[in-house]
Design a protein around this motif. Structure first.
Motif, mmCIF file in Angstrom:
data_model
loop_
_atom_site.group_PDB
_atom_site.id
_atom_site.type_symbol
_atom_site.label_atom_id
_atom_site.label_comp_id
_atom_site.label_asym_id
_atom_site.label_seq_id
_atom_site.Cartn_x
_atom_site.Cartn_y
_atom_site.Cartn_z
ATOM 1 N N PRO A 1 51.040 -5.074 -3.153
ATOM 2 C CA PRO A 1 52.082 -4.317 -3.867
ATOM 3 C C PRO A 1 53.210 -5.215 -4.402
ATOM 4 O O PRO A 1 53.773 -4.934 -5.459
ATOM 5 C CB PRO A 1 52.616 -3.348 -2.814
ATOM 6 C CG PRO A 1 51.526 -3.228 -1.819
ATOM 7 C CD PRO A 1 50.824 -4.554 -1.811
ATOM 8 N N LEU A 2 53.508 -6.276 -3.699
ATOM 9 C CA LEU A 2 54.544 -7.194 -4.180
ATOM 10 C C LEU A 2 54.086 -7.934 -5.429
ATOM 11 O O LEU A 2 54.875 -8.186 -6.343
ATOM 12 C CB LEU A 2 54.905 -8.200 -3.091
ATOM 13 C CG LEU A 2 55.496 -7.608 -1.806
ATOM 14 C CD1 LEU A 2 55.661 -8.688 -0.754
ATOM 15 C CD2 LEU A 2 56.814 -6.925 -2.093
ATOM 16 N N LEU A 3 52.805 -8.298 -5.493
ATOM 17 C CA LEU A 3 52.288 -9.020 -6.643
ATOM 18 C C LEU A 3 52.119 -8.119 -7.860
ATOM 19 O O LEU A 3 52.196 -8.585 -8.994
ATOM 20 C CB LEU A 3 50.956 -9.687 -6.293
ATOM 21 C CG LEU A 3 51.035 -10.771 -5.221
ATOM 22 C CD1 LEU A 3 49.652 -11.320 -4.920
ATOM 23 C CD2 LEU A 3 51.963 -11.891 -5.621
ATOM 24 N N ASP A 4 51.893 -6.823 -7.640
ATOM 25 C CA ASP A 4 51.750 -5.886 -8.754
ATOM 26 C C ASP A 4 53.011 -5.835 -9.607
ATOM 27 O O ASP A 4 52.948 -5.562 -10.804
ATOM 28 C CB ASP A 4 51.427 -4.480 -8.248
ATOM 29 C CG ASP A 4 49.975 -4.356 -7.813
ATOM 30 O OD1 ASP A 4 49.179 -5.251 -8.158
ATOM 31 O OD2 ASP A 4 49.650 -3.370 -7.131
ATOM 32 N N ASP B 1 52.788 -2.682 -20.076
ATOM 33 C CA ASP B 1 53.278 -1.970 -18.897
ATOM 34 C C ASP B 1 52.372 -0.789 -18.520
ATOM 35 O O ASP B 1 52.826 0.263 -18.099
ATOM 36 C CB ASP B 1 54.716 -1.500 -19.130
ATOM 37 C CG ASP B 1 55.474 -1.274 -17.843
ATOM 38 O OD1 ASP B 1 55.076 -1.844 -16.805
ATOM 39 O OD2 ASP B 1 56.460 -0.524 -17.859
ATOM 40 N N ALA B 2 51.069 -0.986 -18.680
ATOM 41 C CA ALA B 2 50.098 0.090 -18.439
ATOM 42 C C ALA B 2 50.126 0.590 -17.002
ATOM 43 O O ALA B 2 49.971 1.790 -16.761
ATOM 44 C CB ALA B 2 48.690 -0.399 -18.775
ATOM 45 N N ALA C 1 53.153 15.305 -24.942
ATOM 46 C CA ALA C 1 52.774 15.780 -23.614
ATOM 47 C C ALA C 1 51.470 15.155 -23.117
ATOM 48 O O ALA C 1 51.089 15.360 -21.969
ATOM 49 C CB ALA C 1 52.637 17.296 -23.634
ATOM 50 N N ALA C 2 50.780 14.390 -23.971
ATOM 51 C CA ALA C 2 49.531 13.752 -23.539
ATOM 52 C C ALA C 2 49.835 12.781 -22.398
ATOM 53 O O ALA C 2 50.873 12.114 -22.403
ATOM 54 C CB ALA C 2 48.879 13.018 -24.701
ATOM 55 N N PRO C 3 48.945 12.682 -21.411
ATOM 56 C CA PRO C 3 49.232 11.819 -20.262
ATOM 57 C C PRO C 3 49.351 10.340 -20.615
ATOM 58 O O PRO C 3 49.916 9.570 -19.863
ATOM 59 C CB PRO C 3 48.065 12.070 -19.305
ATOM 60 C CG PRO C 3 47.050 12.819 -20.058
ATOM 61 C CD PRO C 3 47.693 13.402 -21.272
ATOM 62 N N TYR C 4 48.851 9.957 -21.755
ATOM 63 C CA TYR C 4 48.912 8.550 -22.152
ATOM 64 C C TYR C 4 49.921 8.296 -23.268
ATOM 65 O O TYR C 4 50.007 7.193 -23.804
ATOM 66 C CB TYR C 4 47.537 8.051 -22.582
ATOM 67 C CG TYR C 4 46.910 8.795 -23.739
ATOM 68 C CD1 TYR C 4 47.274 8.519 -25.050
ATOM 69 C CD2 TYR C 4 45.950 9.768 -23.516
ATOM 70 C CE1 TYR C 4 46.701 9.197 -26.109
ATOM 71 C CE2 TYR C 4 45.368 10.449 -24.571
ATOM 72 C CZ TYR C 4 45.747 10.154 -25.869
ATOM 73 O OH TYR C 4 45.183 10.826 -26.915
ATOM 74 N N ALA C 5 50.699 9.302 -23.642
ATOM 75 C CA ALA C 5 51.595 9.202 -24.803
ATOM 76 C C ALA C 5 52.617 8.080 -24.650
ATOM 77 O O ALA C 5 52.841 7.306 -25.596
ATOM 78 C CB ALA C 5 52.296 10.530 -25.038
ATOM 79 N N GLU C 6 53.227 7.953 -23.479
ATOM 80 C CA GLU C 6 54.247 6.905 -23.302
ATOM 81 C C GLU C 6 53.643 5.516 -23.485
ATOM 82 O O GLU C 6 54.257 4.636 -24.080
ATOM 83 C CB GLU C 6 54.885 7.010 -21.917
ATOM 84 C CG GLU C 6 55.894 8.107 -21.785
ATOM 85 C CD GLU C 6 56.547 8.079 -20.421
ATOM 86 O OE1 GLU C 6 57.331 7.148 -20.159
ATOM 87 O OE2 GLU C 6 56.255 8.989 -19.618
#
Length: 187
Positions: A54-57, A65-66, A115-120
């Motif tokens: 988690p630290l390396l992530d 920033d996927a 509102a699409a889950p991948y929109a951002e």
């Protein structure tokens, strides 16, 4: 002639010194490679396991920033009710266009709701590509025709990416739900 008080023969000392020099030179060269701007430790960071993962992530958020934008914790069915009609209308409009691609049809134009889950994430990709085109426009000798061509290619590739992500809607929703479940377990 050497005195018998030496513990090691001169040859052994020379070999040890040469080994230390070679080792130092190796580490120096490997460190120097890390200063190259094209160097990336993404492969190492992606394959890390164990308690430090988690630290390396944090150091490798993925392309555009996927990791934080696509795996944003969302409870399954946890989207606001106001977004449901927008998503349903979009799926009715975009679904048939996407189905034609399987029959050698053209990729549908870029179309996705906020509102699409991948929109951002797709917005982040689009914004970064646009920033790259702006930087390209500042390069001396770059013509308007070249800029128009890069914009057309960028739009085509964004439409292809949108089409791919549309096909992965269920998987992205599941990823977001599992991220939500993990967050709930941790708290």
């Amino acid at each position: 002639m050497l005195s018998s008080t030496y513990r090691y023969p001169l040859l052994v000392v020379c070999v040890i010194v040469a080994l230390r020099l070679a080792t130092g030179w190796h580490f120096f060269n490997e460190g120097l490679k890390k200063l190259d701007p094209s160097f990336s430790s993404a492969g190492y960071l992606n394959n890390a396991v164990g308690p430090v993962r988690p630290l390396l992530d944090v150091f490798n958020p993925g392309p555009y920033d996927a990791r934080s934008l696509l795996a944003k914790p969302v409870k399954l069915g946890g989207k606001p009710a106001s977004e449901a009609p927008e998503l349903a209308d979009w799926e009715k409009r975009y679904g048939p266009l996407a189905a034609k691609v399987a029959k050698n049809g053209p990729i549908p134009p870029l179309d996705y709701p906020e509102a699409a889950p991948y929109a951002e994430w797709l917005d982040a990709v689009r914004d970064e590509w646009q920033a790259n085109r702006v930087r390209l426009s500042r390069v001396p000798g770059v013509t308007d025709e070249l800029l128009a061509a890069t914009e057309a290619i960028g739009d085509e590739k964004l439409a292809e990416l949108n089409y791919y992500l549309y096909g992965e809607l269920d998987a992205i929703g599941e990823l977001q739900h599992e991220s939500w479940r993990l967050e709930q377990m941790r708290s």
